[in-house]
Design a protein around this motif. Structure first.
Motif, mmCIF file in Angstrom:
data_model
loop_
_atom_site.group_PDB
_atom_site.id
_atom_site.type_symbol
_atom_site.label_atom_id
_atom_site.label_comp_id
_atom_site.label_asym_id
_atom_site.label_seq_id
_atom_site.Cartn_x
_atom_site.Cartn_y
_atom_site.Cartn_z
ATOM 1 N N GLY A 188 0.833 -1.197 0.150
ATOM 2 C CA GLY A 188 -0.100 -0.055 0.169
ATOM 3 C C GLY A 188 0.865 1.227 -0.011
ATOM 4 O O GLY A 188 0.528 2.400 -0.538
ATOM 5 N N ASP A 189 2.038 1.316 0.726
ATOM 6 C CA ASP A 189 3.014 2.326 0.742
ATOM 7 C C ASP A 189 3.650 2.520 -0.676
ATOM 8 O O ASP A 189 3.576 3.529 -1.062
ATOM 9 C CB ASP A 189 4.210 2.123 1.640
ATOM 10 C CG ASP A 189 3.616 2.136 3.305
ATOM 11 O OD1 ASP A 189 2.481 2.545 3.583
ATOM 12 O OD2 ASP A 189 4.309 1.290 3.799
ATOM 13 N N MET A 190 3.866 1.513 -1.158
ATOM 14 C CA MET A 190 4.531 1.671 -2.566
ATOM 15 C C MET A 190 3.645 2.300 -3.531
ATOM 16 O O MET A 190 3.794 3.019 -4.518
ATOM 17 C CB MET A 190 5.019 0.358 -3.110
ATOM 18 C CG MET A 190 5.977 0.216 -4.410
ATOM 19 S SD MET A 190 7.347 1.468 -3.948
ATOM 20 C CE MET A 190 7.975 1.426 -5.762
ATOM 21 N N THR A 191 2.245 1.900 -3.540
ATOM 22 C CA THR A 191 1.226 2.043 -4.541
ATOM 23 C C THR A 191 0.922 3.540 -4.321
ATOM 24 O O THR A 191 0.835 4.328 -5.319
ATOM 25 C CB THR A 191 -0.100 1.405 -4.144
ATOM 26 O OG1 THR A 191 0.243 -0.052 -4.345
ATOM 27 C CG2 THR A 191 -1.249 1.913 -4.819
ATOM 28 N N GLU A 192 0.988 4.033 -3.045
ATOM 29 C CA GLU A 192 0.694 5.546 -2.884
ATOM 30 C C GLU A 192 1.788 6.239 -3.200
ATOM 31 O O GLU A 192 1.869 7.407 -3.687
ATOM 32 C CB GLU A 192 0.521 5.596 -1.016
ATOM 33 C CG GLU A 192 0.419 6.955 -0.691
ATOM 34 C CD GLU A 192 -0.770 7.962 -1.364
ATOM 35 O OE1 GLU A 192 -1.433 7.154 -1.900
ATOM 36 O OE2 GLU A 192 -0.783 9.070 -1.253
ATOM 37 N N ARG A 193 2.967 5.563 -3.188
ATOM 38 C CA ARG A 193 4.259 6.565 -3.811
ATOM 39 C C ARG A 193 4.185 6.716 -5.063
ATOM 40 O O ARG A 193 4.637 7.822 -5.662
ATOM 41 C CB ARG A 193 5.599 6.008 -3.284
ATOM 42 C CG ARG A 193 6.908 6.654 -3.076
ATOM 43 C CD ARG A 193 6.855 7.583 -2.116
ATOM 44 N NE ARG A 193 6.834 7.161 -0.765
ATOM 45 C CZ ARG A 193 8.197 6.908 -0.109
ATOM 46 N NH1 ARG A 193 9.213 7.315 -0.604
ATOM 47 N NH2 ARG A 193 8.183 6.221 1.031
ATOM 48 N N ILE A 194 3.861 5.641 -5.744
ATOM 49 C CA ILE A 194 3.522 5.780 -7.188
ATOM 50 C C ILE A 194 2.558 6.941 -7.692
ATOM 51 O O ILE A 194 2.790 7.770 -8.459
ATOM 52 C CB ILE A 194 3.551 4.245 -7.838
ATOM 53 C CG1 ILE A 194 4.545 3.449 -7.755
ATOM 54 C CG2 ILE A 194 2.873 4.622 -9.345
ATOM 55 C CD1 ILE A 194 4.404 2.051 -8.024
ATOM 56 N N ARG A 195 1.525 6.913 -6.690
ATOM 57 C CA ARG A 195 0.311 7.699 -7.368
ATOM 58 C C ARG A 195 0.926 9.315 -6.907
ATOM 59 O O ARG A 195 0.597 10.082 -7.401
ATOM 60 C CB ARG A 195 -0.651 7.553 -6.235
ATOM 61 C CG ARG A 195 -2.094 8.008 -6.470
ATOM 62 C CD ARG A 195 -3.110 8.075 -5.390
ATOM 63 N NE ARG A 195 -2.531 8.940 -4.384
ATOM 64 C CZ ARG A 195 -2.233 10.339 -4.149
ATOM 65 N NH1 ARG A 195 -2.697 11.010 -5.425
ATOM 66 N NH2 ARG A 195 -1.987 10.968 -3.321
ATOM 67 N N GLU A 196 1.496 9.515 -5.982
ATOM 68 C CA GLU A 196 2.381 10.885 -5.409
ATOM 69 C C GLU A 196 3.285 11.222 -6.519
ATOM 70 O O GLU A 196 3.298 12.359 -7.044
ATOM 71 C CB GLU A 196 3.210 10.756 -4.168
ATOM 72 C CG GLU A 196 2.616 10.912 -3.087
ATOM 73 C CD GLU A 196 3.117 10.532 -1.689
ATOM 74 O OE1 GLU A 196 4.502 10.878 -1.768
ATOM 75 O OE2 GLU A 196 2.456 10.027 -0.686
ATOM 76 N N ALA A 197 3.972 10.491 -7.085
ATOM 77 C CA ALA A 197 5.147 10.533 -8.114
ATOM 78 C C ALA A 197 4.344 10.947 -9.499
ATOM 79 O O ALA A 197 4.788 11.977 -10.017
ATOM 80 C CB ALA A 197 5.837 9.369 -8.523
ATOM 81 N N ALA A 198 3.324 10.082 -9.769
ATOM 82 C CA ALA A 198 2.406 10.560 -11.036
ATOM 83 C C ALA A 198 1.990 11.804 -11.023
ATOM 84 O O ALA A 198 1.803 12.755 -11.830
ATOM 85 C CB ALA A 198 1.434 9.404 -11.284
ATOM 86 N N ALA A 199 1.316 12.234 -9.862
ATOM 87 C CA ALA A 199 0.739 13.647 -9.468
ATOM 88 C C ALA A 199 1.863 14.471 -9.715
ATOM 89 O O ALA A 199 1.456 15.731 -10.267
ATOM 90 C CB ALA A 199 -0.003 13.569 -8.116
ATOM 91 N N PHE A 200 3.016 14.182 -9.136
ATOM 92 C CA PHE A 200 3.893 15.430 -9.147
ATOM 93 C C PHE A 200 4.500 15.617 -10.428
ATOM 94 O O PHE A 200 4.818 16.914 -10.848
ATOM 95 C CB PHE A 200 5.119 14.992 -8.136
ATOM 96 C CG PHE A 200 6.365 15.860 -8.413
ATOM 97 C CD1 PHE A 200 6.422 16.822 -7.438
ATOM 98 C CD2 PHE A 200 7.475 15.420 -9.227
ATOM 99 C CE1 PHE A 200 7.623 17.827 -7.619
ATOM 100 C CE2 PHE A 200 8.478 16.281 -9.336
ATOM 101 C CZ PHE A 200 8.733 17.300 -8.586
#
Lengths: 333, 333
Positions: free
Chosen positions: B15-27
Motif C-alpha cells: 500500500g505504501d509503494m502504491t501510494e508513492r507511485i500515485r504521488e510521483a505520477a501527480a507530481f
C-alpha cells in the motif's frame, strides 16, 4: 465581403478562414498527437532569441500532413465516400490521406512520383492505400497525371495544398497549438512545398499577432514561392529536380499563394548539402531523426540565410519519414 | 505490516509503494511529456498479439530517467538542497538529474564511466551539471568511486535505481500511463539495467492486473538480473563489458531485486549485434532514432528470445541519447 482569395473564384473572408481553422482544431483534438514544442538552446545561441522546435516529426503518420488530410476527408459527401478519393503526393500527404481514409472507411488512391522515398511508399501501402507510381520524378508532372485519372474514374481529387480545408488543417491548427504554448513567439520559420501549411500558419499568426514574421524555406533548385512572389502570381509548375527532399519540391498552389503573397516576409533557399548538414545537426543536437525536407528550416538558421531575427522564434520540423538508405547517405561523410 | 523489501532494512508495504507511485505520477503531471503509446503492426505480426511501443525515447532529456530523478530530488531536505547532491550514471539518469537539479536550483555532481556516450555527456554539461569522468569503463566501479566522493564531500548520493522514489518515479509512473491508455495490455517487455524502472513497472502492473507478464531484457554479457535470480540475491557488481548499450550494463540494485525476484517472469539476453539490428529496425520501421540500450526490447521480440506471448503487449523504448559516431557504427558506415 472582402475575399482573402482575390485572384481566384473562391469567396472567403478572413472571418470564414478563422472559423475554418477553429473547426479543424476542434475536429483534430484527441485524434492526433499534441506534438512537443521543444526549446533549442543551441539555435537560441545562434539566432540570439529564444527558439522552440515544433516537432511535427513526432506526429502520427510521421508528419503534419495528417492534420489537413483527416480534416479534409471528413468533409467528404456520402457519394464521395462511396466512390473513394484520389490524391497526389511526394509521400507525407499520401500517408496522412491513407491513415485518415482508413479511419473514415474511404477508399484511397495515391499517385506518387517515381522518386518517392521508400519509407513513405511503404507507409502508405501498409495503411491499405492503393499507391500508383508515375513515370515522372517530380511532383508537378505526377499531379497532372493524377488529375487525369481522378477525372477518368470519377473520383474527387484531393490536393495536398491547394485546398482551404487542407490549409486550415495543416497550417492553421499547427499555429493554434504553437500560440497556446508559446504566446510570446513572433517569428515563424516554416518549410514550403506547395505552400498549404505555410499559408494556413501565416494566415493564423498574422491574424492573431502584430507584428509577426513568417519566413519560408525552400530548396534552392525548386524555389516555387520565391519565383511566384517575383512574378506576382502563383508559379504552379516547376521542372523536377533531383533531391532527397521531395517534400519541398515543385510549384506553389494558387490558393496558398493568395494567402502567402501578403503574409510571407522572406524566403530562404537551401542547397542539398546544407539540408544534409542540418539533418545531421538534428540527430547530433536533439537526437531526433527527421527527413531532409524538414531540415530546410534548421539549415536556414544554421547557415544564416534567414534575415536578422529580433523576436522569439518557432521553427517548424515537418516530418520524419526517411528511408535508411537516405540516412546512410546523409551520415556518410 | 508485511514489507515488500524482505531482505533489506526498509519497511514498506504494498500500500505504501502504491501510494508513492500515485504521488510521483501527480507530481510529474504537466512537468514532463506524456509520451505516445504507438501501435506497431510489424511487431504485432511477429508476436501474434497487439503490440504498442511506449516511446519514452521522446521524453524530455531523451529518456524515462527524468521521472525518477525529478521526483527523488523534489524530496530533498533544505539542507540537502543547500549542499548539493552527487550521483552516478551511465548517462540518462545523469541527464535527468541535471535537468531536475536545474529546475529545483540544486547543485549536481554526476560521476560517469569513461565509456559514457558523448551525446549523454554533452547533454549533462549543457544542463549545467558538474560531470566527473571516472577511470573505469563500467558503471559498477564508477559507483564505488562516486560514493567515496559523496561521503568525502558530505553530499547525499542519489542512486539511479536503488531508491524507492526513483523506482516509483521511473517505472511506477510509466506503468500508470500505459495502463490508462492500453488497459487491455497484459505483457510488458522492459529493458533492465540496475532494475529500478523494471521494478517500479512490475510492481504496479502486478498490483493492478492478474495475470500480467513482465519480461526483462539485458545484454548477454552483463546479465545482472538473470544471475541474481539464479543466486537468489542481488548481484550488485559485475565486471565491465565493452558495449554501446551502457544503459543496460552493470549489476542489479538490492531494492529493485527485492521487487523483481517475485515479479519478473523471464529475462531475455541480447547480443551486441542483435541490439545493433534492432536499433536499425526502429529507424526503418518507425522512423525513430533510439539508443542501443533501448533497443534490447525490440531485439528480444525480433529474434524470438521472448517466451511465447499470449496477451496484448507493451514494449518500453527507454531513450534516444546516442552520439552520431555510434549511429554511424550501427548503420555500418
Amino acid at each position: 465581403m472582402a475575399s482573402i482569395f482575390e485572384q481566384s473564384h473562391l469567396r472567403m473572408s478572413s472571418g470564414d478562414m478563422t472559423e475554418r481553422i477553429r473547426e479543424a482544431a476542434a475536429f483534430l483534438k484527441g485524434k492526433i498527437r499534441r506534438t512537443p514544442l521543444e526549446p533549442s538552446p543551441k539555435l537560441a545561441a545562434i539566432l540570439g532569441v529564444p527558439v522552440w522546435l515544433k516537432l511535427e516529426s513526432l506526429q502520427v503518420t510521421g508528419s503534419f500532413k495528417i492534420r489537413g488530410a483527416w480534416f479534409r476527408l471528413a468533409q467528404s459527401s456520402a457519394a464521395e465516400r462511396a466512390r473513394g478519393i484520389l490524391t497526389c503526393s511526394a509521400g507525407n500527404h499520401g500517408k496522412g490521406v491513407a491513415y485518415a481514409a482508413k479511419e473514415l472507411g474511404i477508399g484511397a488512391v495515391i499517385c506518387v512520383p517515381k522518386s518517392v522515398d521508400r519509407a513513405k511508399y511503404e507507409g502508405m501501402v501498409a495503411l491499405g492505400a492503393e499507391v500508383r507510381v508515375s513515370e515522372f520524378s517530380g511532383y508537378d508532372d505526377t499531379e497532372i497525371w493524377a488529375r487525369e485519372q481522378a477525372e477518368a474514374e470519377g473520383k474527387p481529387f484531393i490536393s495536398p495544398f491547394d485546398d482551404v480545408d487542407v490549409m486550415a488543417g495543416n497550417g492553421g491548427t499547427l499555429a493554434v497549438e504553437i500560440l497556446e504554448e508559446a504566446p510570446e513567439a513572433r517569428t515563424f520559420i516554416v518549410p514550403v512545398g506547395g505552400g498549404g501549411m505555410a499559408a494556413g500558419l501565416a494566415f493564423h499568426v498574422k491574424e492573431k499577432l502584430r507584428p509577426a514574421v513568417v519566413i519560408g524555406c525552400q530548396h534552392e533548385l525548386s524555389p516555387g514561392l520565391k519565383v511566384s512572389l517575383e512574378a506576382g502570381h502563383a508559379i504552379t509548375r516547376l521542372p523536377a529536380i533531383e533531391t532527397v527532399a521531395g517534400g519541398v519540391e515543385g510549384g506553389t498552389g494558387e490558393l496558398p499563394f493568395e494567402i502567402l503573397r501578403t503574409r510571407i516576409d522572406d524566403v530562404a533557399l537551401m542547397s542539398e548539402q546544407e539540408i544534409f548538414a542540418a539533418t545531421r545537426w538534428m540527430m547530433e543536437q536533439h537526437q531526433y531523426l527527421i527527413e531532409p525536407s524538414a531540415a530546410v528550416t534548421i539549415a536556414a538558421c544554421l547557415v544564416g540565410k534567414v534575415p536578422k531575427i529580433t523576436s522569439p522564434a518557432v521553427v517548424v520540423i515537418s516530418g520524419r519519414n526517411v528511408s535508411l538508405d537516405v540516412v546512410r547517405r546523409i551520415l556518410d561523410l
